[in-house]
Scaffold this active site. Structure first.
Site, short mmCIF file in Angstrom:
data_model
loop_
_atom_site.label_atom_id
_atom_site.label_comp_id
_atom_site.label_asym_id
_atom_site.label_seq_id
_atom_site.Cartn_x
_atom_site.Cartn_y
_atom_site.Cartn_z
N GLU A 109 -1.36 -8.97 4.61
CA GLU A 109 -1.13 -9.09 6.05
C GLU A 109 -2.42 -9.04 6.87
OE1 GLU A 109 -0.60 -6.40 4.31
OE2 GLU A 109 -0.83 -4.57 5.48
N HIS A 140 -3.63 -5.70 0.89
CA HIS A 140 -3.02 -6.02 2.19
C HIS A 140 -3.09 -7.50 2.54
CE1 HIS A 140 -2.55 -1.82 3.59
NE2 HIS A 140 -3.62 -1.59 2.86
N CYS A 178 0.84 -1.20 0.00
CA CYS A 178 0.00 0.00 0.00
C CYS A 178 0.87 1.25 0.00
CB CYS A 178 -0.97 -0.05 1.18
SG CYS A 178 -2.38 1.05 0.98
#
Lengths: 81, 229
Positions: free
Chosen positions: B205, B203, B86
């Protein structure tokens, strides 16, 4: 002191969503003759440099290093005073 | 795997990233401050998401010139691996460690939603946890994720296998309605020429635990851990 204006614009051919949105809003306000709108950024710098040519050269360097992203943007510099 | 996460003023996804790295590696990542000029001994440096320096001027433009970025650049040049997610991806393009640039989303809106990503190659530390052509779900949350580069540059990236991920439908097909931010050729993530630096907008994660709603992003981190074993 020399004042230099740096104008940063998206390169031709790079899609400009904010410009498009502004154009659309102007149409909505009744400005029916508005064609393409491109939105850029103006940055005015006060430089501690008496020589106008040197000040412009410094501003060019600043634009290349930080103020513009040359992948997507082009810039012009002009000495104001 | 020894990982470090760079924190800039305005970074806000470093804890999410730490959770994913800790879960995959079993060790605690180091938090690195943007004013640091040296890195500890690391295998991987991660630039996480957020709004570094308020996204002033352009997203990532200020952070790209932070003191730590010289060290990150040297680290990559010496053989280290760098991941940017990002805002981290935006910073890496602004630092010219990755090609291209990220513009305002084509539809002007900040997009906070899930998307599907197709893995374009599986022979890198970042993607070895998948097979080429695999599709996984990833949350995205950005306003400036519209990937652009010149046509010649895009041809070169595709020819040299530098496209890491593309926005796709769940079945892996490409379509305008599956490319939420209007990215050129649906590119969601790219590699550097030597494939040691990787950046992507969504994302992974944030999907690494059933409690988060899935583990779709975990292969990224598991693959990295395997690479440094």
């Amino acid at each position: 002191m020399t004042k230099v204006r740096v104008s940063v614009m998206l390169k031709d051919g790079v899609l400009d969503p904010p410009g498009k949105a502004i154009g659309h809003a102007l149409q909505t306000l009744g400005f029916g003759n508005v064609g393409e709108v491109r939105a850029g950024r103006v940055i005015e710098l006060e430089l501690d440099e008496a020589d106008a040519a040197k000040a412009k050269a410094q501003a060019d360097e600043m634009a290349r290093r930080l103020l513009a992203n040359l992948v997507i943007e082009s810039f012009t510099t002009e000495v104001l005073s | 795997m020894k990982a470090g996460i760079v924190v800039f003023p305005g970074t806000n996804r470093e804890r999410d990233m730490a959770i994913a790295l800790r879960r995959a590696a079993g060790t605690e990542p180091a938090m690195l401050w943007h004013r640091d000029t040296e890195l500890p001994a690391l295998d991987l440096v991660v630039l996480p998401g957020g709004f570094s320096h308020g996204d002033y001027l352009r997203s990532g433009a200020m952070a790209a010139h932070a003191p730590i970025m010289s060290a990150v650049r040297d680290f990559a040049a010496r053989g280290g691996y760098v991941l940017g997610v990002c805002n981290g991806f935006q910073i890496l393009t602004e630092a010219e460690m990755l090609p291209g640039a990220l513009l305002r989303n084509a539809g002007m809106r900040f997009l906070s939603q899930d998307c599907h990503l197709r893995v374009e190659r599986d022979d890198t530390p970042f993607t070895r946890g998948w097979r080429e052509g695999d599709v996984f779900r990833a949350p995205m949350a950005h306003g400036d994720g519209n990937y652009v580069a010149s046509e010649e540059e895009l041809d070169r990236l595709e020819g040299e296998g530098q496209v890491a991920f593309r926005y796709s439908r769940a079945d892996g097909g490409l379509a305008d309605d599956a490319n939420p931010n209007g990215s050129a050729r649906a590119i969601a993530g790219v590699f550097s020429a030597d494939r040691r630096v990787c950046g992507l907008m969504p994302h992974p994660e944030d999907l690494v635990d059933p409690l988060m709603g899935g583990e779709d992003g975990k292969p990224l981190f598991d693959g990295l851990v395997e690479s440094f074993r």
